[in-house]
Design a protein around this motif. Structure first.
Motif, PDB file in Angstrom:
ATOM      1  N   VAL A 224      16.922 -18.737  -3.857  1.00 42.08           N
ATOM      2  CA  VAL A 224      16.719 -19.805  -4.797  1.00 42.08           C
ATOM      3  C   VAL A 224      15.716 -19.423  -6.133  1.00 42.08           C
ATOM      4  CG1 VAL A 224      15.318 -21.706  -5.183  1.00 42.08           C
ATOM      5  CG2 VAL A 224      16.387 -21.343  -2.672  1.00 42.08           C
ATOM      6  N   ARG A 225      16.196 -19.449  -7.200  1.00 42.51           N
ATOM      7  CA  ARG A 225      15.558 -18.762  -8.264  1.00 42.51           C
ATOM      8  C   ARG A 225      14.523 -19.823  -8.781  1.00 42.51           C
ATOM      9  NH1 ARG A 225      18.296 -14.015 -10.782  1.00 42.51           N
ATOM     10  NH2 ARG A 225      19.866 -13.699  -9.106  1.00 42.51           N
ATOM     11  N   ASP A 226      13.459 -19.146  -9.416  1.00 46.01           N
ATOM     12  CA  ASP A 226      12.503 -19.965 -10.205  1.00 46.01           C
ATOM     13  C   ASP A 226      12.829 -21.133 -10.969  1.00 46.01           C
ATOM     14  OD1 ASP A 226      10.631 -18.313  -8.805  1.00 46.01           O
ATOM     15  OD2 ASP A 226      10.294 -16.840 -10.354  1.00 46.01           O
ATOM     16  N   GLY A 227      12.291 -22.070 -11.203  1.00 46.40           N
ATOM     17  CA  GLY A 227      12.563 -23.186 -11.955  1.00 46.40           C
ATOM     18  C   GLY A 227      13.815 -24.236 -11.295  1.00 46.40           C
ATOM     19  N   ALA A 228      14.119 -24.061 -10.240  1.00 45.91           N
ATOM     20  CA  ALA A 228      15.241 -24.605  -9.401  1.00 45.91           C
ATOM     21  C   ALA A 228      14.833 -26.246  -9.813  1.00 45.91           C
ATOM     22  CB  ALA A 228      15.256 -24.542  -7.873  1.00 45.91           C
ATOM     23  N   ARG A 229      15.867 -26.893 -10.121  1.00 46.02           N
ATOM     24  CA  ARG A 229      15.934 -28.289 -10.562  1.00 46.02           C
ATOM     25  C   ARG A 229      16.297 -29.188  -9.299  1.00 46.02           C
ATOM     26  NH1 ARG A 229      15.991 -31.548 -15.404  1.00 46.02           N
ATOM     27  NH2 ARG A 229      17.651 -33.519 -14.902  1.00 46.02           N
ATOM     28  N   ASP A 230      16.089 -30.280  -8.848  1.00 46.48           N
ATOM     29  CA  ASP A 230      16.277 -30.983  -7.707  1.00 46.48           C
ATOM     30  C   ASP A 230      16.738 -32.352  -8.162  1.00 46.48           C
ATOM     31  OD1 ASP A 230      16.811 -29.337  -5.696  1.00 46.48           O
ATOM     32  OD2 ASP A 230      14.648 -29.382  -5.529  1.00 46.48           O
ATOM     33  N   LEU A 280      32.571 -26.116 -17.918  1.00 42.58           N
ATOM     34  CA  LEU A 280      33.192 -26.169 -19.177  1.00 42.58           C
ATOM     35  C   LEU A 280      32.173 -26.821 -20.116  1.00 42.58           C
ATOM     36  CD1 LEU A 280      36.504 -28.448 -18.548  1.00 42.58           C
ATOM     37  CD2 LEU A 280      36.036 -25.823 -18.697  1.00 42.58           C
ATOM     38  N   GLU A 281      30.890 -27.557 -19.677  1.00 42.62           N
ATOM     39  CA  GLU A 281      29.995 -27.871 -20.591  1.00 42.62           C
ATOM     40  C   GLU A 281      28.666 -27.905 -19.696  1.00 42.62           C
ATOM     41  OE1 GLU A 281      30.301 -31.173 -23.062  1.00 42.62           O
ATOM     42  OE2 GLU A 281      32.537 -31.019 -23.229  1.00 42.62           O
ATOM     43  N   GLY A 282      27.710 -27.808 -20.134  1.00 40.93           N
ATOM     44  CA  GLY A 282      26.157 -27.984 -19.439  1.00 40.93           C
ATOM     45  C   GLY A 282      25.843 -26.422 -18.929  1.00 40.93           C
ATOM     46  N   GLU A 283      24.421 -26.626 -18.262  1.00 42.12           N
ATOM     47  CA  GLU A 283      23.963 -25.478 -17.876  1.00 42.12           C
ATOM     48  C   GLU A 283      23.786 -25.314 -16.453  1.00 42.12           C
ATOM     49  OE1 GLU A 283      19.799 -22.701 -18.471  1.00 42.12           O
ATOM     50  OE2 GLU A 283      19.922 -24.880 -19.512  1.00 42.12           O
ATOM     51  N   PRO A 284      24.273 -24.513 -15.570  1.00 36.46           N
ATOM     52  CA  PRO A 284      24.110 -24.556 -14.076  1.00 36.46           C
ATOM     53  C   PRO A 284      22.911 -23.871 -13.607  1.00 36.46           C
ATOM     54  CG  PRO A 284      26.410 -23.447 -14.768  1.00 36.46           C
ATOM     55  CD  PRO A 284      25.475 -23.598 -15.927  1.00 36.46           C
ATOM     56  N   ASP A 285      22.682 -24.461 -12.739  1.00 38.81           N
ATOM     57  CA  ASP A 285      21.382 -23.890 -12.019  1.00 38.81           C
ATOM     58  C   ASP A 285      21.870 -22.895 -10.780  1.00 38.81           C
ATOM     59  OD1 ASP A 285      18.990 -23.081 -10.801  1.00 38.81           O
ATOM     60  OD2 ASP A 285      18.460 -25.248 -10.041  1.00 38.81           O
ATOM     61  N   HIS A 286      22.207 -21.772 -11.004  1.00 39.36           N
ATOM     62  CA  HIS A 286      22.510 -20.694  -9.998  1.00 39.36           C
ATOM     63  C   HIS A 286      21.737 -20.505  -8.873  1.00 39.36           C
ATOM     64  CE1 HIS A 286      26.200 -20.173 -12.644  1.00 39.36           C
ATOM     65  NE2 HIS A 286      25.217 -19.865 -13.648  1.00 39.36           N
TER      66      HIS A 286
END
Length: 318
Positions: A224-230, A280-286
């Motif tokens: 889990v990367r820092d800044g994970a958004r739930d 296609l659009e938006g920013e994934p939270d990998h």
């Protein structure tokens, strides 16, 4: 006779099972009808569908030029989810398992030189890479660490490579001397590393200032990367014309399933790559263990079993 299918996977028979180190068994798998298996390249892994429905991913570590058998090695994981214990204790020669793949998220790309760094069972995807580099006459070195010599698989197969292989059992020599091997970047050398999270994180720290593309790693568990958004977010399916809400605590894959949208998946941990989907659009939270930093920054794909969204809205090619 065509092979049977278990949960969508081709059926394979266990032709051989043997201990290759303390706590490690190797399985040789063949098709019951004797037909050839799909080709693969170093770094590839397969899904094994075990009796009872458990699916686990294992790196192929045999001879890629043998078209009729696969080999995988399985470490007994005392704190695992039951797959390794079943393979060690119950799976017998002659039994059948399902096959998914092979897939390759850890490809060996051309380079003038290679440095391979393995920790424990992390030797499995690197062993075919060593063979490939040796066959091509490429300059390479392998640094291989483990708890003890007895716990380190395939030492006999590495012995013919002589001083190109540095074996460092921890109980004899301590931890791998990464500073000596990774003190500075060499633009002509690609580093491939696989092993426990502690080893990968140590290697990544030493390579943090290197030019991109020189280090490739493969993880056993997602990070889990820092800044994970739930928080909940909006999910738009461009081809289906649907708009969904992905609630907190629910994965994209689960939300898609709730809406009747089927996406092929396997590990559900961001490890195998089966559920890769175009963004296609938006920013994934990998949150996967597959993409490198450049691929994450591109933001044009995601693994929907674990990854979420940093933006309020995400548009997928589904």
């Amino acid at each position: 006779m065509a092979s049977e299918v278990i949960d969508g996977a081709v059926e394979l028979r266990v032709a051989d099972k043997r201990a290759v180190a303390d706590g490690v068994v190797a399985l040789t798998l063949v098709r019951p009808d004797g037909r050839r298996l799909p080709d693969w390249a170093p770094g590839a892994h397969v899904d094994l569908v075990l009796p009872g429905g458990l699916t686990r991913q294992y790196s192929l570590c045999g001879d890629r030029w043998d078209a009729y058998s696969y080999r995988v090695a399985v470490l007994r994981e005392p704190d695992g989810r039951g797959g390794s214990a079943f393979i060690h204790d119950e799976l017998e020669v002659g039994a059948t398992v399902g096959l998914g793949g092979p897939r390759n998220n850890f490809r060996l790309v051309p380079s003038e030189r290679y440095l391979f760094v393995a920790g424990g069972i992390g030797i499995t995807p690197l062993l075919p890479m060593v063979r490939q580099a040796a066959m091509l006459g490429t300059d390479w070195r392998l640094l291989y660490g483990g708890r003890s010599r007895a716990s380190m698989a395939f030492l006999d197969e590495l012995e013919p490579y002589g001083d190109r292989v540095t074996v460092m059992p921890q109980d004899e020599q301590g931890l791998l001397d990464l500073d000596a091997w990774l003190s500075e970047a060499r633009p002509d050398t690609k580093v491939y590393c696989c092993g426990p999270a502690s080893l990968l994180e140590a290697v990544e720290r030493r390579c943090a200032t290197w030019p991109p593309g020189l280090l490739r790693t493969e993880r056993f568990v997602a990070r889990v990367r820092d800044g994970a958004r739930d928080e909940p977010f909006e999910l738009v399916l461009a081809r289906s014309g649907l708009t969904l809400k992905v609630p907190a605590g629910r994965s994209v894959l689960q939300a898609l399933g709730d809406a009747g949208i089927g996406v092929l998946s396997s590990c559900r941990q961001g490890l195998c790559g089966t559920c890769e989907t175009a963004v296609l659009e938006g920013e994934p939270d990998h949150r996967d263990a597959l993409l490198d930093d450049a691929e994450r920054a591109a933001g044009d794909c995601m693994f929907v079993c674990v990854s979420r969204a940093r933006s309020e809205r995400l548009v997928l090619d589904l």
